[in-house]
Write an enzyme that holds these catalytic residues in place. Structure first.
Site, short mmCIF file in Angstrom:
data_model
loop_
_atom_site.label_atom_id
_atom_site.label_comp_id
_atom_site.label_asym_id
_atom_site.label_seq_id
_atom_site.Cartn_x
_atom_site.Cartn_y
_atom_site.Cartn_z
N ASP A 10 -21.60 38.17 20.20
CA ASP A 10 -20.87 37.11 20.92
C ASP A 10 -20.52 37.57 22.33
O ASP A 10 -19.42 37.33 22.82
CB ASP A 10 -19.60 36.71 20.16
CG ASP A 10 -19.01 35.39 20.66
OD1 ASP A 10 -19.79 34.57 21.21
OD2 ASP A 10 -17.80 35.17 20.49
N LYS A 12 -20.27 37.33 26.10
CA LYS A 12 -20.15 36.23 27.07
C LYS A 12 -19.15 36.68 28.13
O LYS A 12 -18.45 37.69 27.97
CB LYS A 12 -19.68 34.95 26.39
CG LYS A 12 -18.38 35.09 25.59
CD LYS A 12 -18.05 33.82 24.85
CE LYS A 12 -16.81 34.00 23.97
NZ LYS A 12 -16.49 32.77 23.21
N ASN A 15 -15.62 37.60 27.17
CA ASN A 15 -15.42 38.81 26.36
C ASN A 15 -15.68 40.10 27.13
O ASN A 15 -15.74 41.17 26.54
CB ASN A 15 -16.32 38.76 25.11
CG ASN A 15 -15.80 37.77 24.09
OD1 ASN A 15 -14.64 37.38 24.13
ND2 ASN A 15 -16.66 37.36 23.17
N ASP A 28 -13.38 41.40 21.69
CA ASP A 28 -13.62 40.41 20.63
C ASP A 28 -14.85 40.75 19.78
O ASP A 28 -15.94 40.23 19.99
CB ASP A 28 -13.76 39.01 21.21
CG ASP A 28 -13.76 37.94 20.12
OD1 ASP A 28 -13.71 38.30 18.92
OD2 ASP A 28 -13.82 36.75 20.46
N THR A 50 -21.97 32.15 21.11
CA THR A 50 -21.43 31.02 21.87
C THR A 50 -22.56 30.28 22.58
O THR A 50 -23.40 30.93 23.22
CB THR A 50 -20.41 31.53 22.91
OG1 THR A 50 -19.31 32.17 22.21
CG2 THR A 50 -19.87 30.39 23.77
#
Length: 202
Positions: A10, A12, A15, A28, A50
């Site tokens: 994840d 992105k 994060n 995260d 995401t």
């Protein structure tokens, strides 16, 4: 992270945090998983991540290598850091930009990008690395962080710690000014609304 056998899944912009010395930190790990998978075969199956940063192989629902999915996401993050915008609206062959990635028509991609008035300047080294990180077929993707760091794009001179700190301070000042203006606008609008509802005039 990858050397420890962990895939984030994840990655992105939201994060990627920075500490007090502006060193980037990954946050995260809610979707993270051991890269070897539950069966030890090196493939993961859960569809997480995401939208906009998700590797195509995750979207397809096929088993995938977590490290390669992370590298795709990192390619998107790099683009956003340089351009201030996403490299494509949707990771789909129907998307006006990603369809060029799908066809491996990278010249067409950069031309299309130019036509959309994205102001950033992309070096030939960046273009080459970006293409190798976000190619749709994971087996063609650059396959490790070490190889990414060995790419010519990362052989260019880095900004000094002082330059990085100064840039961040300037950005913080600009953000604070924007917030100040917005607060004043909100206060003024609220005051005018109260006066209007009370039937008064100023």
């Amino acid at each position: 992270m990858h050397k420890s056998g962990i895939s984030h899944r994840d990655l992105k912009i939201e994060n990627i945090l920075v500490d007090r010395n502006y060193n980037p930190k990954v946050a995260d790990f809610g979707f993270s998983q051991f890269s070897k998978g539950t069966d030890g075969k090196g493939l993961l199956k859960t569809r997480v991540s995401t939208p906009g940063f998700t590797a195509p192989e995750i979207i397809s629902g096929k088993p995938y290598k977590g490290e390669l999915a992370d590298i795709f996401s990192l390619g998107v993050i790099m683009f956003v850091l340089i351009a201030g915008k996403m490299p494509f609206a949707k990771i789909s062959k129907l998307d006006n930009l990603f369809r060029f990635i799908h066809r491996e028509d990278y010249d067409g991609y950069w031309k299309r990008l130019t036509a959309r008035n994205i102001k950033a300047e992309f070096s030939s080294e960046f273009k080459d690395l970006f293409q190798k990180m976000v190619t749709e077929k994971p087996e063609k993707r650059i396959d490790s962080i070490d190889k990414i760091l060995e790419h010519p794009f990362f052989k260019k001179p880095y900004p000094s710690q002082h330059e990085i700190e100064q840039d961040f301070r300037e950005r913080e000042v600009q953000i604070e000014k924007q917030h100040f203006v917005k607060r004043n606008d909100i206060e003024q609008n609220t005051k005018e609304a109260i006066v209007y509802r009370a039937g008064g005039n100023e």
